[in-house]
Motif scaffolding. Structure first.
Motif, short mmCIF file in Angstrom:
data_model
loop_
_atom_site.label_atom_id
_atom_site.label_comp_id
_atom_site.label_asym_id
_atom_site.label_seq_id
_atom_site.Cartn_x
_atom_site.Cartn_y
_atom_site.Cartn_z
N ASP A 178 0.84 -1.20 0.00
CA ASP A 178 0.00 0.00 0.00
C ASP A 178 0.88 1.25 0.00
O ASP A 178 1.67 1.46 0.92
N GLY A 179 0.70 2.08 -1.04
CA GLY A 179 1.52 3.29 -1.16
C GLY A 179 0.94 4.52 -0.51
O GLY A 179 1.53 5.60 -0.61
N ALA A 180 -0.19 4.40 0.17
CA ALA A 180 -0.88 5.58 0.69
C ALA A 180 0.00 6.42 1.61
O ALA A 180 -0.10 7.65 1.64
N THR A 181 0.88 5.77 2.37
CA THR A 181 1.73 6.49 3.31
C THR A 181 3.19 6.50 2.86
O THR A 181 4.08 6.82 3.66
N VAL A 182 3.45 6.17 1.59
CA VAL A 182 4.82 6.16 1.07
C VAL A 182 5.03 7.43 0.26
O VAL A 182 4.72 7.50 -0.93
#
Length: 213
Positions: A88-92
């Motif tokens: 999951d890239g939401a917080t990257v």
């Protein structure tokens, strides 16, 4: 699902044309024979940490998640196999970058992953013999990103799965949905790839594979 139509791509078509790292243990975790296991109870806590030490040709098992990291595979023969594994890239960095980037390598496998919330989901670039199967690639349309340059002419942001200058790949039984642009793109002179049994739904630009070059 009412009001939506799933599209089967293929048949047997042949297309031409971050986290804490664990220790490198020599003992397999309980319940598996694999030496490289990414999980809460595995011997690695991040996929990137396992990839850094695993030799070419090794199997890496990934369980659960979500994992907040970008993954680059540049060792030949790596088999990255997920069991309910979520990337999951939401917080990257605000969703910037590529979820899984297979680059300049042969005979890599990526299977059993959900890849979501990046600028681009899975990119197979300058690779031969890749196996990309049973993944769900969705919602790669990060609106907080949108600044990355094109990877190549015609390869823009918000792509689900891209084969770029790659040959001999098998892309089978993936679900590609709700990506901001293409669900599946084949470009850059990619050839002799088998595309079979993939389903695409509600991608921004198309519902059938796009080919360039």
């Amino acid at each position: 699902m009412t009001g939506r139509r799933w599209l089967m791509v293929g048949g047997a078509a042949v297309l031409a044309g971050g986290a804490l790292s664990g220790c490198n243990s020599s003992t397999a975790p309980a319940g598996t024979t694999a030496l490289y296991v990414v999980a809460a109870d595995g011997n690695f806590r991040s996929i990137s940490a396992a990839l850094q030490v695993a030799p070419a040709g090794e199997v890496i098992e990934v369980r659960g998640g979500p994992y907040a990291e970008r993954v680059v595979i540049d060792k030949p023969g790596i088999k990255l196999r997920g069991t309910s594994a979520i990337l999951d890239g939401a917080t990257v960095n605000g969703g910037r970058g590529i979820g899984i980037h297979v680059t300049n390598v042969a005979d890599v496998e990526v299977s059993g992953f959900t890849v979501r919330n990046f600028e681009r989901g899975i990119i197979v670039q300058n690779a031969t013999g890749a196996v990309i199967q049973r993944n769900e690639v969705h919602s790669n349309n990060s609106k907080t990103a949108g600044t990355a340059p094109p990877l190549a002419p015609g390869v823009d942001l918000f792509e689900g799965l891209v084969l770029l200058a790659s040959s001999g790949a098998q892309v089978t039984d993936n679900v590609l949905r709700n990506n901001g642009h293409d669900g599946l793109m084949i470009t850059g002179g990619s050839r002799n790839n088998v595309i079979r049994g993939n389903r695409m739904l509600d991608n921004g630009a198309q519902t059938v594979p796009t080919q360039f070059g």
